[in-house]
Design a protein around this motif. Structure first.
Motif, mmCIF file in Angstrom:
data_model
loop_
_atom_site.group_PDB
_atom_site.id
_atom_site.type_symbol
_atom_site.label_atom_id
_atom_site.label_comp_id
_atom_site.label_asym_id
_atom_site.label_seq_id
_atom_site.Cartn_x
_atom_site.Cartn_y
_atom_site.Cartn_z
ATOM 1 N N PHE A 52 41.684 38.875 28.542
ATOM 2 C CA PHE A 52 42.198 37.976 29.574
ATOM 3 C C PHE A 52 41.712 38.374 30.965
ATOM 4 C CE2 PHE A 52 45.261 36.243 32.561
ATOM 5 C CZ PHE A 52 45.422 34.951 32.093
ATOM 6 N N THR A 53 41.602 39.661 31.234
ATOM 7 C CA THR A 53 41.190 40.093 32.584
ATOM 8 C C THR A 53 39.735 39.733 32.877
ATOM 9 O OG1 THR A 53 40.486 42.309 31.857
ATOM 10 C CG2 THR A 53 42.803 42.037 32.508
ATOM 11 N N GLU A 54 38.966 39.344 31.856
ATOM 12 C CA GLU A 54 37.559 39.021 32.047
ATOM 13 C C GLU A 54 37.319 37.541 32.363
ATOM 14 O OE1 GLU A 54 35.844 40.416 28.422
ATOM 15 O OE2 GLU A 54 35.939 42.535 29.017
ATOM 16 N N ILE A 55 38.382 36.757 32.489
ATOM 17 C CA ILE A 55 38.223 35.343 32.816
ATOM 18 C C ILE A 55 37.824 35.177 34.275
ATOM 19 C CG2 ILE A 55 39.925 34.684 31.069
ATOM 20 C CD1 ILE A 55 41.924 34.187 33.327
ATOM 21 N N ASP A 56 37.366 33.950 34.626
ATOM 22 C CA ASP A 56 37.078 33.622 36.015
ATOM 23 C C ASP A 56 37.390 32.148 36.246
ATOM 24 O OD1 ASP A 56 34.871 32.079 35.122
ATOM 25 O OD2 ASP A 56 33.518 33.798 35.311
ATOM 26 N N ALA A 57 36.999 31.633 37.397
ATOM 27 C CA ALA A 57 37.344 30.262 37.771
ATOM 28 C C ALA A 57 36.731 29.227 36.834
ATOM 29 C CB ALA A 57 36.904 29.992 39.204
ATOM 30 N N ASN A 58 35.691 29.604 36.114
ATOM 31 C CA ASN A 58 34.988 28.644 35.255
ATOM 32 C C ASN A 58 35.304 28.790 33.775
ATOM 33 O OD1 ASN A 58 33.486 27.529 37.486
ATOM 34 N ND2 ASN A 58 32.278 29.420 37.475
ATOM 35 N N THR A 59 36.209 29.686 33.425
ATOM 36 C CA THR A 59 36.523 29.915 32.008
ATOM 37 C C THR A 59 37.150 28.684 31.369
ATOM 38 O OG1 THR A 59 36.834 32.289 32.390
ATOM 39 C CG2 THR A 59 37.824 31.362 30.394
ATOM 40 N N PHE A 60 38.025 28.002 32.105
ATOM 41 C CA PHE A 60 38.756 26.855 31.573
ATOM 42 C C PHE A 60 38.351 25.580 32.299
ATOM 43 C CE2 PHE A 60 41.529 30.566 31.151
ATOM 44 C CZ PHE A 60 41.806 30.554 29.796
ATOM 45 N N ASP A 61 38.338 24.484 31.585
ATOM 46 C CA ASP A 61 38.160 23.158 32.186
ATOM 47 C C ASP A 61 39.541 22.624 32.514
ATOM 48 O OD1 ASP A 61 37.708 20.545 32.868
ATOM 49 O OD2 ASP A 61 36.371 20.108 31.182
ATOM 50 N N TRP A 62 40.013 22.953 33.714
ATOM 51 C CA TRP A 62 41.384 22.629 34.066
ATOM 52 C C TRP A 62 41.622 21.128 34.189
ATOM 53 C CZ3 TRP A 62 45.007 25.804 33.013
ATOM 54 C CH2 TRP A 62 44.787 27.182 33.068
ATOM 55 N N ASP A 63 40.625 20.391 34.627
ATOM 56 C CA ASP A 63 40.808 18.942 34.691
ATOM 57 C C ASP A 63 41.067 18.362 33.305
ATOM 58 O OD1 ASP A 63 40.580 18.431 37.480
ATOM 59 O OD2 ASP A 63 38.420 18.753 37.359
ATOM 60 N N GLU A 64 40.406 18.905 32.303
ATOM 61 C CA GLU A 64 40.631 18.450 30.929
ATOM 62 C C GLU A 64 41.977 18.950 30.405
ATOM 63 O OE1 GLU A 64 40.063 16.605 27.275
ATOM 64 O OE2 GLU A 64 38.995 16.336 29.179
ATOM 65 N N LEU A 65 42.291 20.223 30.636
ATOM 66 C CA LEU A 65 43.536 20.788 30.125
ATOM 67 C C LEU A 65 44.769 20.126 30.724
ATOM 68 C CD1 LEU A 65 42.645 24.607 30.087
ATOM 69 C CD2 LEU A 65 43.033 23.134 28.094
ATOM 70 N N LEU A 66 44.651 19.675 31.962
ATOM 71 C CA LEU A 66 45.808 19.102 32.662
ATOM 72 C C LEU A 66 45.767 17.577 32.741
ATOM 73 C CD1 LEU A 66 46.029 21.651 35.632
ATOM 74 C CD2 LEU A 66 47.445 21.611 33.568
ATOM 75 N N LYS A 67 44.869 16.953 31.987
ATOM 76 C CA LYS A 67 44.656 15.511 32.160
ATOM 77 C C LYS A 67 45.906 14.683 31.853
ATOM 78 C CE LYS A 67 42.708 14.671 27.528
ATOM 79 N NZ LYS A 67 41.507 14.197 26.788
ATOM 80 N N ASP A 68 46.734 15.132 30.928
ATOM 81 C CA ASP A 68 47.959 14.404 30.614
ATOM 82 C C ASP A 68 49.201 15.283 30.783
ATOM 83 O OD1 ASP A 68 47.340 16.045 28.520
ATOM 84 O OD2 ASP A 68 47.738 14.569 26.940
ATOM 85 N N ALA A 69 49.082 16.319 31.609
ATOM 86 C CA ALA A 69 50.212 17.237 31.835
ATOM 87 C C ALA A 69 51.169 16.670 32.875
ATOM 88 C CB ALA A 69 49.705 18.598 32.277
#
Length: 343
Positions: A110-127
């Motif tokens: 987990f500590t190796e993630i960065d700003a580009n690890t997740f596609d937040w627009d996709e993950l939060l599209k229906d949140a």
């Protein structure tokens, strides 16, 4: 209604019983982590909740994820990469002896993630809700950047954002002052759970002696000062929540809380908890129940009292996360039903 939480999934190791680290010859292993605890608690109330994290693709990572899934959390967003699971070791307190925590999280997947690890627009599209905590940006620069990317995506979509500031002195070890990181994250957050230490360490907001006041049944606190200071500095904040804990000893606490909506303060019920089974996760169970209340009750007093009852209930349960249904929490709120056998 879909709620998304984001943070590191951990294994917790505790000496059996109330032994000290120096005595232990065997350890109990459980799964937890602040944001995972919240996700699992929310799922018990029937909420639709997704959990975002990264774990190694090995038996430890898969085993931890199975535990989260078992309690009804959607684990589809979880990524499997890196080589190390995060751990922490807990020496439970008792009576006059407080507990102690040792972290082993450096270099975890987990500590190796960065700003580009997740596609937040996709993950939060229906949140409909996003939750993070101050533990995540304490882990690494990349985790802080990922937190900011998530918050900014939620802001673009108009999704409410909540945070438990959760200052942990043993985690901020990657060479940055928390006051250089946290303000930008708080700017995008609408509901904040905070106490005096959190705002002092993250924002440099320190009360004077005159800002403290005596609260019946509790030590002197300055929740009014920190709540008003937060709202003044961050106009985006709709609500500040402060929990009140009176520690008689490690096994006996008095518990309550206060919310501030920018106009008025609301104080919740007081719970006397004379025999704590496991203190870890009390704040997470509170935050989960508070989110549930905000998304279901449309009543600030009921929401606060529900959250306090849920966290009081959690302190009777071993492990990191709360295992309580909405009905069981309502029974705690109805104090006449406490300790009765459900036949």
């Amino acid at each position: 209604m879909k709620i998304v939480t984001f943070g590191e999934l951990l294994f917790r190791f505790s000496p059996v019983g109330n032994q000290r680290f120096s005595q232990a010859s065997s350890y109990e292993a459980t799964v937890g982590g602040a944001e995972a605890n919240i996700a699992m608690s929310l799922a018990q109330y029937g909420d639709n909740v997704e959990y975002v994290t990264v774990v190694p693709n090995d038996e430890l990572g898969l085993s931890a994820v199975r535990e989260v899934k078992k309690w009804g959390v959607n684990i589809d967003p979880i990524l499997y990469q890196g080589n190390k699971m995060g751990f922490y070791f807990l020496e439970k307190g008792g009576s006059l002896r407080g507990g102690s925590v040792i972290y082993d999280r450096a270099g975890s997947s987990f500590t190796e993630i960065d700003a580009n690890t997740f596609d937040w627009d996709e993950l939060l599209k229906d949140a409909d809700w996003f939750h993070w905590s101050g533990i995540t940006p304490a882990l690494s620069q990349g985790a802080a950047e990922a937190s900011l990317a998530a918050i900014q995506a939620a802001n673009r979509k108009g999704i409410p954002v909540s945070c438990d500031l959760n200052y942990r002195s043993k985690l901020w070890k990657y060479g940055v002052d928390p006051k250089e990181v946290m303000p930008e994250l708080i700017k995008g957050t609408s509901i904040v759970l905070a106490n005096e230490e959190d705002v002092a360490m993250y924002l440099g907001i320190k009360p004077s002696e005159s800002d403290y006041e005596h609260i019946e049944g509790f030590d002197k606190r300055c929740y009014k000062f920190i709540s008003e200071a937060l709202v003044e500095q961050f106009p985006n904040i709709d609500c500040v929540v402060t929990t009140l804990r009176q520690t008689i000893n490690a096994s006996h606490n008095r518990w309550s809380g206060v919310t501030y909506n920018g106009c008025e303060f609301i104080q919740g019920d007081v719970h006397e908890i004379p025999s704590i089974v496991d203190r870890v996760g009390g704040g997470d169970s509170f935050m989960a129940a508070y989110i549930h209340g905000k998304t279901n009750f449309n009543d600030d007093q009921k929401t606060l009292d529900f959250a306090l009852a849920a966290s009081a209930y959690k302190l009777s349960i071993p492990g990191d996360y709360n295992i309580a249904t909405e009905q069981e929490v309502f029974q705690i709120m109805d104090k006449s039903s406490i300790k009765k056998i459900n036949r």
